[in-house]
Design a protein around this motif. Structure first.
Motif, short mmCIF file in Angstrom:
data_model
loop_
_atom_site.label_atom_id
_atom_site.label_comp_id
_atom_site.label_asym_id
_atom_site.label_seq_id
_atom_site.Cartn_x
_atom_site.Cartn_y
_atom_site.Cartn_z
N ILE A 166 -9.93 17.73 -42.93
CA ILE A 166 -9.52 17.37 -44.19
C ILE A 166 -8.47 17.76 -44.76
N GLU A 167 -8.08 19.45 -44.44
CA GLU A 167 -7.24 20.19 -44.97
C GLU A 167 -5.99 19.94 -44.28
N ALA A 174 -1.23 13.33 -47.00
CA ALA A 174 -2.10 12.21 -47.12
C ALA A 174 -2.75 12.50 -48.65
N ASP A 175 -2.80 11.40 -49.56
CA ASP A 175 -3.58 11.93 -50.65
C ASP A 175 -4.92 11.79 -50.41
N GLY A 176 -5.88 11.99 -51.55
CA GLY A 176 -7.41 12.14 -51.24
C GLY A 176 -7.83 10.68 -51.07
N PHE A 177 -7.18 9.54 -51.29
CA PHE A 177 -7.86 8.40 -50.93
C PHE A 177 -7.54 8.02 -49.53
N GLN A 178 -6.32 8.32 -48.99
CA GLN A 178 -5.90 8.16 -47.65
C GLN A 178 -6.71 9.01 -46.84
N THR A 179 -7.13 10.21 -47.32
CA THR A 179 -7.75 11.17 -46.15
C THR A 179 -9.28 10.79 -46.21
N PHE A 180 -9.65 10.00 -47.35
CA PHE A 180 -11.15 9.46 -47.25
C PHE A 180 -11.12 8.32 -46.24
N TRP B 15 -0.53 6.69 -58.64
CA TRP B 15 -1.80 7.20 -59.57
C TRP B 15 -2.78 7.90 -58.64
N HIS B 16 -2.79 7.39 -57.36
CA HIS B 16 -3.79 8.04 -56.58
C HIS B 16 -3.45 9.45 -56.17
N ARG B 17 -1.86 9.50 -56.19
CA ARG B 17 -1.53 10.80 -55.79
C ARG B 17 -1.64 11.77 -56.91
#
Lengths: 270, 315
Positions: A166-167, A174-180, B15-17
Motif C-alpha cells: 500500500i505504501e 496513486a490516491d487512496g481510491f486507486q490504491t484500494f 476530490w479523491h486526491r
C-alpha cells in the motif's frame, strides 16, 4: 504441510475413517430417502425407488416461496455482511487503537453466544420498539452473525498482505481510491468471496435466530422445521433436505477452493 | 515557457486526491470512518438488544392478567431457583458435558490422523470432510437422525439383520439413558448433539496438533521414547488447548440449542427449550430473559477457565 503420510496403526486409521464416515453417512441416508416410494414411514430398506417426489416438490407453491425468500434473505444479508465485515477487518488489522480488543470481541459475540440469545434479544428489541415483522427483520438478524464470517476471512488475508504494498502504491502517486481499487481489492478479493460464500451458506440454512425474527414469514429452514415437528408430506421434506444439502455444499466448496493456500483460514471460528 | 513549467505544477486537485491527503494527515479519521458502520450495527442494534433483554429479566409477569409488570423486581430471578427450573439447568449442563467428552474422544483420532499420517491429498479430503458438515445444513443433519433412529429406520434394521436386536432392546431398557425408542430417549438426543457438533471439535484440535513442532517429536524419539510415550508426554499436553477450544463450541452450542431435543428426545426440557417456551406460548418474556442469562453466565465461567488453559491461542 506437517504430514508426511507415515503409516498409522490400524486402530487409529479405523477410528479416523470411522469418524469421517460417521460425519457423512447420515447425509447419504437423507439422499437415499428422497428416492423412496414409501410415503408414510421411514422404513429401511426403502420399498422401492422413484424420482417422482422431485417433480411433486417442484410443483409445491409453499416450497417455492420458501426457497425464494431464503435465497433473497441470504443474498442481502451476505451483501451487508461483506460491507460491514470488510470495513471492520480493515480497521482492526491496519492499526492499533484503544478498544481494539473490545471491537473484536463485539464482532465475535453474535456467534459466541448461543443463537437463541441473539434471537430472543432481537425479538424483544423489535417488540419494545414496535417494529413489525418484515423481510428486513430477518436480514437484520442474519447479517449480525454473518459479519464475523466475512471479518474472519478478511482479517486473516489482511494480516498476510504486506503493508508495504500500500505504501508503495501511494509513493508511486496513486490516491487512496486507486490504491484500494488496484492494490488492496485484488489482494483480498478471494478472501471476501470465500467469506461471502460461507455467510451465504450460513444464512440460507439458519433456523434458530430466524425463528425469533421472521414473524409469520416462512424461510426454507422454518418450513423444514415445521415439517419436522408436524410432518405433512414426508417425501417432499426429503427432497427439500437434499436441495438444502446441495445449495449449502456448493458455496462451501467454492470457499475452500478460494482460500486453499491460506490453510485453515476459511473454516476458523464459526 | 509553459512546456517547462508544466511538470513542476501540482497535478490538478481531484476530490479523491484531496480526501486521500486528509486521511494521510489524520489516520484516526479514516479509522473512525471504517469502524463507524460495523460498530453502529453491532454496538447499537446487537448490544442494545442484549441489554434490552437483560433489563426485561427485572420485570415480572402478572400471573392472573398475563400482563408484564414493568416495575423493577427480583421476583423473576427468584423463580428461576424453583426445583423444576434447576433440574432443567442441571440436565442441560450434564448433557453438554457428556457431548463434549464424547466429541473429544471421537474427534482426536480424526485430527491426529489428518495431521500426522495423511498425505496432502488425504489431508485435503479430511479438511473438506469436516468443513462441509460444520458450515451447512444444520436442520437436515438433525433430520437425518429422525430417519435413522425411527423404530422402522436403518439402525433398528441393522441391529435386527445382525441378530442383535436384543442388544438394542437391552440398551433401551437401561434406566435413565433408555426410553420407549431411540428417538425418544436421552441416548438419542445425545447421539444427535454429538453428531451435529463433532466438526467443531475436530478443527481446533487439528489446529493445535499442526503447531506441535516436528523437532520435539523427533527429539523424543531420538531419546528413546516409545511412540506411545511421545504421544502421552509430548503431543497430548500440547494438543490440550485445542481440545479445550473445541469444547467451548460443543458446550456452548449444546447449552443454547432448542431444536434438537424438540425433534429427537423425550419430553424433558432443556435450557434452550425453556427460553423458547417461556417467550413463546407462555408469553413470559421476563422469565425467558432470566433463563437466557444462565447459559451466558455458565459460558463466561467456562471461558475464564479455558483462557487459563491457553485455549484462546488454539482458536
Amino acid at each position: 504441510m506437517r504430514s508426511d503420510g507415515r503409516p498409522a496403526g490400524f486402530g487409529l486409521t479405523l477410528a479416523a475413517f470411522g469418524g469421517l464416515t460417521f460425519l457423512h453417512l447420515p447425509l447419504a441416508v437423507v439422499v437415499l430417502y428422497a428416492f423412496t416410494t414409501d410415503e408414510k414411514s421411514y422404513t429401511f430398506p426403502p420399498s422401492g425407488l422413484t424420482l417422482k417426489w422431485f417433480a411433486v416438490a417442484l410443483e409445491r407453491e409453499d416450497v417455492r416461496a420458501a426457497i425464494s425468500l431464503s435465497l433473497e434473505v441470504a443474498a442481502i444479508s451476505t451483501l451487508v455482511a461483506l460491507i460491514l465485515g470488510t470495513l471492520a477487518a480493515a480497521a482492526v488489522s491496519r492499526s492499533r487503537f484503544f478498544g481494539r480488543e473490545s471491537v473484536s470481541l463485539l464482532l465475535i459475540l453474535p456467534i459466541a453466544l448461543p443463537g437463541i440469545i441473539t434471537g430472543i434479544a432481537l425479538r424483544s428489541a423489535f417488540n419494545l420498539l414496535e417494529i413489525p415483522w418484515s423481510f428486513w427483520t430477518i436480514v437484520l438478524g442474519h447479517a449480525t452473525f454473518c459479519i464475523v464470517v466475512v471479518y474472519n476471512n478478511a482479517v486473516a488475508r489482511f494480516r498476510r498482505t504486506s503493508a508495504s504494498l500500500i505504501e508503495a502504491s501511494m509513493d508511486l502517486g496513486a490516491d487512496g481510491f486507486q490504491t484500494f481499487r488496484w492494490v488492496v481489492l485484488p489482494n483480498i478479493a478471494t478472501a471476501l468471496l470465500a467469506g461471502g460464500m460461507l455467510a451465504f451458506a450460513l444464512s440460507f440454512d439458519e433456523v434458530i435466530v430466524t425463528t425469533f425474527t421472521a414473524g409469520q414469514q416462512t424461510t426454507l429452514p422454518i418450513w423444514m422445521l415445521s415439517e419436522l415437528v408436524r410432518p405433512r408430506q414426508r417425501p417432499v421434506t426429503n427432497v427439500v433436505a437434499v436441495f438444502v444439502i446441495v445449495v449449502t455444499f456448493l458455496p462451501i466448496l467454492l470457499a475452500y477452493y478460494w482460500t486453499r493456500d491460506g490453510g485453515a483460514v476459511a473454516g476458523q471460528g464459526k | 515557457m509553459s512546456a517547462w513549467s508544466a511538470p513542476l505544477a501540482p497535478p490538478p486537485e481531484s476530490w479523491h486526491r484531496r480526501l486521500t491527503d486528509v486521511f494521510v494527515a489524520h489516520p484516526a479519521l479514516l479509522l473512525l470512518l471504517l469502524l463507524t458502520p460495523p460498530m453502529l450495527w453491532l454496538g447499537v442494534v446487537y448490544l442494545g438488544s442484549l441489554f434490552a433483554l437483560l433489563a426485561q429479566s427485572f420485570f415480572s409477569l402478572d400471573d392472573f392478567s398475563g400482563v408484564i409488570d414493568r416495575t423493577p423486581t427480583l421476583a423473576t430471578w427468584a423463580s428461576l431457583l424453583a426445583p423444576a427450573n434447576l433440574d432443567i439447568v442441571l440436565r442441560t449442563v450434564l448433557m453438554a458435558t457428556a457431548v463434549t467428552i464424547a466429541a473429544a474422544l471421537i474427534a482426536f483420532p480424526i485430527a491426529h490422523y489428518a495431521t500426522f499420517h495423511a498425505g496432502p491429498r488425504l489431508k485435503a479430503l479430511f479438511y473438506v470432510g469436516v468443513m462441509l458438515p460444520l458450515w451447512s445444513s444444520y436442520l437436515v443433519r438433525v433430520y437425518s437422525w429422525k430417519l435413522i433412529l425411527a423404530k422402522e429406520g436403518i439402525l433398528g434394521w441393522l441391529f435386527h439383520a445382525a441378530g442383535l436386536g436384543f442388544v438394542l432392546d437391552g440398551v433401551l431398557n437401561l434406566p435413565v439413558i433408555g426410553g420407549p425408542s431411540l428417538s425418544a430417549s436421552y441416548l438419542g438426543t445425545f447421539l444427535v448433539f454429538l453428531y451435529v457438533w463433532l466438526p467443531f471439535m475436530v478443527l481446533p484440535i487439528q489446529a493445535a496438533l499442526e503447531r506441535v513442532p516436528a523437532s520435539l517429536i523427533e527429539a523424543s524419539a531420538d531419546l528413546g521414547a516409545h511412540p506411545r510415550t511421545t504421544f502421552r508426554t509430548v503431543i497430548l499436553p500440547l494438543a490440550l488447548p485445542g481440545v479445550v477450544a473445541g469444547s467451548i463450541f460443543t458446550f456452548s452450542l449444546t447449552l443454547g440449542d432448542f431444536i434438537i431435543p424438540q425433534i429427537v428426545g423425550g419430553s424433558q426440557l432443556y435450557l434452550g427449550q425453556a427460553v423458547y417456551m417461556h417467550q413463546g406460548t407462555a408469553g413470559n418474556i421476563p422469565l425467558a430473559a432470566a433463563f437466557s442469562v444462565v447459559p451466558v453466565v455458565i459460558m463466561a465461567v467456562y471461558l475464564a477457565i479455558a483462557k487459563r488453559l491457553g485455549a484462546f491461542d488454539a482458536l
